[in-house]
Design a protein around this motif. Structure first.
Motif, PDB file in Angstrom:
ATOM      1  N   SER A 549       4.061  -3.699   1.799  1.00 21.34           N
ATOM      2  CA  SER A 549       4.947  -4.604   1.065  1.00 21.34           C
ATOM      3  C   SER A 549       6.404  -4.247   1.344  1.00 21.34           C
ATOM      4  N   ASP A 550       7.295  -4.946   0.659  1.00 19.11           N
ATOM      5  CA  ASP A 550       8.734  -4.709   0.843  1.00 19.11           C
ATOM      6  C   ASP A 550       9.296  -3.782  -0.221  1.00 19.11           C
ATOM      7  N   HIS A 551       8.428  -3.184  -1.058  1.00 17.51           N
ATOM      8  CA  HIS A 551       8.912  -2.363  -2.152  1.00 17.51           C
ATOM      9  C   HIS A 551       7.966  -1.177  -2.358  1.00 17.51           C
ATOM     10  N   ASN A 552       8.454  -0.161  -3.065  1.00 11.87           N
ATOM     11  CA  ASN A 552       7.621   1.008  -3.353  1.00 11.87           C
ATOM     12  C   ASN A 552       6.435   0.623  -4.231  1.00 11.87           C
ATOM     13  N   GLU A 553       5.313   1.268  -3.995  1.00 13.17           N
ATOM     14  CA  GLU A 553       4.159   1.156  -4.866  1.00 13.17           C
ATOM     15  C   GLU A 553       3.897   2.531  -5.477  1.00 13.17           C
ATOM     16  N   ALA A 604       3.326  11.441  -9.958  1.00  7.31           N
ATOM     17  CA  ALA A 604       2.878  10.156  -9.439  1.00  7.31           C
ATOM     18  C   ALA A 604       3.045  10.099  -7.922  1.00  7.31           C
ATOM     19  N   LYS A 605       2.114   9.416  -7.274  1.00 10.49           N
ATOM     20  CA  LYS A 605       2.172   9.220  -5.828  1.00 10.49           C
ATOM     21  C   LYS A 605       2.949   7.940  -5.543  1.00 10.49           C
ATOM     22  N   VAL A 606       4.110   8.095  -4.894  1.00  9.55           N
ATOM     23  CA  VAL A 606       4.959   6.953  -4.581  1.00  9.55           C
ATOM     24  C   VAL A 606       4.814   6.614  -3.104  1.00  9.55           C
ATOM     25  N   LEU A 607       4.372   5.400  -2.845  1.00  7.53           N
ATOM     26  CA  LEU A 607       4.227   4.930  -1.475  1.00  7.53           C
ATOM     27  C   LEU A 607       5.401   4.024  -1.140  1.00  7.53           C
ATOM     28  N   ILE A 608       6.332   4.520  -0.327  1.00  9.94           N
ATOM     29  CA  ILE A 608       7.410   3.661   0.136  1.00  9.94           C
ATOM     30  C   ILE A 608       6.832   2.707   1.173  1.00  9.94           C
ATOM     31  N   PRO A 609       7.517   1.617   1.511  1.00  8.86           N
ATOM     32  CA  PRO A 609       6.988   0.697   2.519  1.00  8.86           C
ATOM     33  C   PRO A 609       6.617   1.427   3.806  1.00  8.86           C
ATOM     34  N   GLY A 610       5.398   1.214   4.257  1.00  7.08           N
ATOM     35  CA  GLY A 610       4.907   1.851   5.471  1.00  7.08           C
ATOM     36  C   GLY A 610       4.171   3.159   5.240  1.00  7.08           C
ATOM     37  N   ARG A 665     -12.692  -4.595   9.962  1.00 11.78           N
ATOM     38  CA  ARG A 665     -12.154  -5.938  10.203  1.00 11.78           C
ATOM     39  C   ARG A 665     -11.499  -5.958  11.564  1.00 11.78           C
ATOM     40  N   ASN A 666     -11.352  -7.136  12.095  1.00 11.55           N
ATOM     41  CA  ASN A 666     -10.635  -7.309  13.358  1.00 11.55           C
ATOM     42  C   ASN A 666      -9.134  -7.248  13.119  1.00 11.55           C
ATOM     43  N   ALA A 667      -8.379  -7.123  14.193  1.00  8.60           N
ATOM     44  CA  ALA A 667      -6.924  -7.170  14.088  1.00  8.60           C
ATOM     45  C   ALA A 667      -6.493  -8.523  13.538  1.00  8.60           C
ATOM     46  N   LEU A 668      -5.403  -8.532  12.773  1.00  3.08           N
ATOM     47  CA  LEU A 668      -4.881  -9.782  12.235  1.00  3.08           C
ATOM     48  C   LEU A 668      -4.351 -10.658  13.359  1.00  3.08           C
ATOM     49  N   PRO A 669      -4.258 -11.966  13.138  1.00  2.00           N
ATOM     50  CA  PRO A 669      -3.708 -12.852  14.179  1.00  2.00           C
ATOM     51  C   PRO A 669      -2.342 -12.373  14.642  1.00  2.00           C
ATOM     52  N   GLY A 670      -2.179 -12.309  15.947  1.00  2.00           N
ATOM     53  CA  GLY A 670      -0.934 -11.820  16.514  1.00  2.00           C
ATOM     54  C   GLY A 670      -0.776 -10.321  16.387  1.00  2.00           C
ATOM     55  N   ARG A 671      -1.837  -9.642  15.906  1.00  2.00           N
ATOM     56  CA  ARG A 671      -1.814  -8.188  15.708  1.00  2.00           C
ATOM     57  C   ARG A 671      -0.645  -7.778  14.813  1.00  2.00           C
ATOM     58  N   LEU A 672      -0.383  -8.622  13.807  1.00  3.25           N
ATOM     59  CA  LEU A 672       0.769  -8.386  12.949  1.00  3.25           C
ATOM     60  C   LEU A 672       0.486  -8.838  11.527  1.00  3.25           C
ATOM     61  N   ASP A 673       0.775  -7.969  10.563  1.00  3.69           N
ATOM     62  CA  ASP A 673       0.867  -8.378   9.167  1.00  3.69           C
ATOM     63  C   ASP A 673       2.298  -8.849   8.963  1.00  3.69           C
ATOM     64  N   SER A 674       2.472 -10.090   8.573  1.00  3.56           N
ATOM     65  CA  SER A 674       3.816 -10.677   8.549  1.00  3.56           C
ATOM     66  C   SER A 674       4.699 -10.139   7.437  1.00  3.56           C
ATOM     67  N   ARG A 679      10.259  -8.452  10.528  1.00  2.00           N
ATOM     68  CA  ARG A 679       9.452  -8.035  11.672  1.00  2.00           C
ATOM     69  C   ARG A 679       7.987  -7.817  11.333  1.00  2.00           C
ATOM     70  N   GLY A 680       7.653  -7.591  10.077  1.00  4.32           N
ATOM     71  CA  GLY A 680       6.274  -7.352   9.712  1.00  4.32           C
ATOM     72  C   GLY A 680       5.802  -5.963  10.110  1.00  4.32           C
ATOM     73  N   THR A 681       4.476  -5.748  10.031  1.00  5.28           N
ATOM     74  CA  THR A 681       3.867  -4.457  10.314  1.00  5.28           C
ATOM     75  C   THR A 681       2.778  -4.632  11.360  1.00  5.28           C
ATOM     76  N   LYS A 682       2.770  -3.777  12.357  1.00  2.00           N
ATOM     77  CA  LYS A 682       1.757  -3.849  13.400  1.00  2.00           C
ATOM     78  C   LYS A 682       0.380  -3.621  12.811  1.00  2.00           C
ATOM     79  N   ASP A 683      -0.595  -4.382  13.271  1.00  2.57           N
ATOM     80  CA  ASP A 683      -1.962  -4.239  12.790  1.00  2.57           C
ATOM     81  C   ASP A 683      -2.913  -4.244  13.984  1.00  2.57           C
ATOM     82  N   ILE A 684      -3.814  -3.244  14.045  1.00  8.11           N
ATOM     83  CA  ILE A 684      -4.749  -3.153  15.172  1.00  8.11           C
ATOM     84  C   ILE A 684      -6.190  -3.324  14.724  1.00  8.11           C
ATOM     85  N   GLY A 685      -6.389  -3.640  13.461  1.00  4.22           N
ATOM     86  CA  GLY A 685      -7.735  -3.752  12.941  1.00  4.22           C
ATOM     87  C   GLY A 685      -8.178  -2.449  12.305  1.00  4.22           C
ATOM     88  N   CYS A 686      -9.440  -2.414  11.878  1.00  5.44           N
ATOM     89  CA  CYS A 686      -9.950  -1.236  11.178  1.00  5.44           C
ATOM     90  C   CYS A 686     -11.445  -1.116  11.444  1.00  5.44           C
TER      91      CYS A 686
END
Length: 705
Positions: A549-553, A604-610, A665-674, A679-686
């Protein structure tokens, strides 16, 4: 031929004016000119002293009805917006001036289905692939509606996606070759895919004898909505010269007769509301409505600083019943013309008529443009329709700062209750641009989140209708926004911006966005390839997730992990796939408490974007008749692992992009989470590797002896 000139009969009644005596028409705040084509240019016409007349009429109203509830004293939107902002998932070019036969303004309208977005602009319709933005179909509406004898004299098109029926529907006014008739051309798609055709297509007469004006009157300013039973269109009815306003017409189409792709089964009703009390009556898009529900509408009241909410019952008949409720709102005035970067010309922000309305679960929202603090402001309202009478629950305006103008808004309600808006914005420091915003349930009342510019204007807007410095250029007159039918927190919107062309430089932009939703992805599952045992054996398994996401979780503590199987942020399943007689038993799955506790050793575990996070498990495998490794087992792989991430363990918000919530799962279309933009986040599947080297195969464990 968009006849935006009108006299508001509501005010005329209060002032004792004669409707047919004025060669120049009126509105509550401003008079639209006729929509222009390149071979016909006319100036914007306004009535001098109109604001003074309106104030006098309001004083008369207050004196006559001193016992009425006074309008709200101040604008609730003065509160600062929340710092959160919309997350723009995608954006692409819609149509522009060159896609229509020389019209200004564009009358932008659009709707999204599961996989396509349909846009209408003046006399043209286009279908876009929602994922790629590719324009896959574009056609003049006179050709599109050729099967029902369309002329080329069309105006004010609208499009909607009815998710209850799974269909798009399109409407446009046709005035015939000589502007002597008025017809609604209406078409319904055969499915949720607009490229599959529009077999159901009709031409509906809307012209009729005037109630006030001499001769026939026809429609203007098409608005549309729907509920479980009907598709509804409304029109302001004028004489064909555009000099006399008469009444509001309501066209109600029985949905059951248009979902069969059979033009022989068609039922339509026509009702009128008198022009002395009604103007620009906007039907709501009614998500989640049930058969037999009423139809809700919103319009400006006859008096200043009031909305009128209209409830229509017995809608599938020639004699519907209407119940009107006038509701005071915060004071406002007529919107001034907007400045734009580059100076010289101004943008016409229209008037204070209601532009759009939506309903979901007894929440009714509406939007208009008003004048506040010397600027045009996109104003919005939310009302509660659950009681005996509708009631205002909150209101606000998009007011980013002094001298910044916001105008031509539309508003929608997502399935999770979030509100989304789009509007245009300009100032002496900004070209005409498109913006989006919205609010979540926990946001401060009367506020929207910080608006996000979806498409920046590229040049000072100029056109043939405003050729000289000091002129006022047409803008709008519509915008479009719809809630995604397949997700619970996403909106798709279309609006106008200034392109880089030298003149006639309006363009449209289409974007989808969500509000503060989570975007957590499962990146990998690590499990033993081989478990060597003839009896139960417990081994470690781990699952890695990522914040996209664009914000901390924030994961506050180990309790958010639940039991890791049926509850919690990450849930693991391990299924037996043994097909070789090894008698494998259901796996035992549990969280590795010691390892997971270390995740929160510092709080608490803080996940910054990425940022990623690993959740640890202990899995017990048991195959009493395990075969010898690589000898007697023809298909090794006794257990298959799958993992999912669940947003509800955090804050109950929907995942902004559910496609990467699971593994394998397969890679997302365009190999990118938008998400997040731009720019989005690169995705190669899982999962495990496939023969071609990509990921997406099951993650398996083979028990051997």
């Amino acid at each position: 031929m968009n006849r935006k000139q009108y006299l508001n009969p509501l005010l005329a009644m209060a002032l004792g004016l004669t409707l047919v005596a004025l060669p120049v028409s009126l509105s509550p705040t401003a008079v639209y000119p006729a929509e222009q084509t390149a071979n016909k240019v006319a100036p914007i016409r306004r009535l001098p002293g109109f604001d003074e007349l309106k104030r006098a009429a309001e004083a008369q109203r207050q004196a006559a009805e001193s016992g009425r509830l006074a309008p709200l004293a101040e604008e609730q939107a003065a509160a600062k917006p929340t710092p959160r902002a919309a997350v723009i998932a995608s954006g692409f070019l819609g149509m522009d001036f060159n896609d229509t036969p020389g019209y200004v303004p564009p009358d932008t309208h659009a709707a999204t289905g599961p996989n396509h977005i349909v846009e209408t602009v003046n006399t043209t319709v286009a279908f876009f692939n929602r994922t790629t933005g590719a324009n896959i179909f574009q056609q003049d509406l006179s050709v599109f509606f050729g099967p029902v004898g369309a002329s080329t004299n069309l105006t004010d098109p609208v499009v909607a996606y009815d998710e209850l029926a799974g269909r798009f529907f399109i409407g446009v006014l046709d005035f015939g070759p000589a502007v002597t008739i008025a017809r609604l051309l209406y078409a319904v798609s055969n499915s949720s895919d607009p490229t599959g055709g529009f077999t159901e297509m009709h031409s509906i007469d809307v012209d009729e004898a005037g109630l006030i004006c001499a001769g026939l009157v026809g429609g203007d300013f098409t608005r549309t909505g729907w509920n479980a039973d009907a598709h509804v269109f409304t029109f302001n009815m004028f004489n064909f010269a555009g000099t006399c306003y008469d009444h509001v017409a309501i066209i109600t189409i029985d949905k059951s007769t248009v979902l069969d792709a059979n033009n022989a089964t068609f039922t339509v009703y026509h009702a009128d509301r008198d022009g002395s009390n009604h103007f620009s009556l906007v039907p709501a898009t009614m998500h989640g409505s049930s058969t037999g529900d009423p139809m809700w509408f919103v319009e400006e009241s006859i008096f200043a600083n009031e909305l009128r909410v209209v409830k229509m019952t017995n809608i599938l008949s020639g004699t519907p019943t209407f119940t009107d409720t006038d509701i005071p709102v915060a004071a406002y005035g007529p919107p001034p013309s907007a400045t734009q970067k580059g100076g010289g010309r101004f943008m016409d922000t229209g008037d204070t008529r209601v532009l759009h309305a939506e309903w979901r679960s007894d929440r009714l929202v509406a939007a208009q443009t008003v004048g506040l603090s010397g600027a045009a402001r996109a104003r919005w309202y939310e009302l509660d329709t659950s009681g005996v009478s509708p009631a205002l629950t909150q209101q606000g305006a998009i007011a980013p700062g002094s001298g910044i103008h916001t105008y031509y808004p539309s508003i929608a309600i997502a399935a999770n209750g979030d509100l989304g808006m789009t509007f245009m914005q300009s100032s002496s420091a900004e070209f005409m641009s498109m913006y989006v915003t919205g609010r979540e349930a926990g946001d401060a009342p009367g506020t929207m989140q910080t608006p996000v510019r979806a498409k920046a204007g590229l040049r000072t807007y100029a056109s043939f209708d405003c050729p000289s410095s000091g002129d006022v250029c047409r803008a709008g007159d519509f915008s479009g926004i719809t809630a995604d039918p397949d997700t619970t927190n996403t909106f798709c919107a279309a609006n106008e911006y200034a392109t880089s062309a030298a003149s006639e430089n309006w363009g449209t932009w289409i974007t989808c966005f969500s509000l503060g939703g989570h975007d957590l992805a499962v990146l990998s599952i690590t499990a033993p390839r081989t478990a060597r045992a003839a009896s139960p054996l417990t081994l470690p398994v781990s699952v890695v997730i990522q914040n996209r996401s664009d914000h901390n979780e924030t994961v506050s503590d180990a309790g958010k992990l639940g039991n890791g199987v049926t509850t919690g942020l990450v849930r693991l399943s391990v299924d037996v796939v043994d097909d070789d007689g090894e008698s494998c038993q259901p796996a035992g799955i549990g969280l590795d408490g010691a390892k997971n506790a270390r995740l929160f050793s510092a709080g608490a575990k803080v996940l910054i974007p990425g940022r990623t996070m690993t959740v640890y498990y202990l899995v017990t495998y048991d195959c009493p008749n395990a075969k010898l490794q690589n000898r007697t087992d023809p298909s090794p792989g006794d257990y298959s692992h799958a993992a999912t991430v669940h947003h509800d363990a955090l804050a109950g918000k929907d995942d902004a992009h559910a496609a990467d919530d699971s593994c394998p799962r397969n890679a997302l279309p365009g190999r990118l989470d938008s998400f997040p933009p731009p720019r989005g986040t690169k995705d190669i599947g899982c999962g495990a590797k496939k023969p071609d080297g990509t990921l997406g195969n099951p993650v398996v464990t083979d028990v051997v002896r």
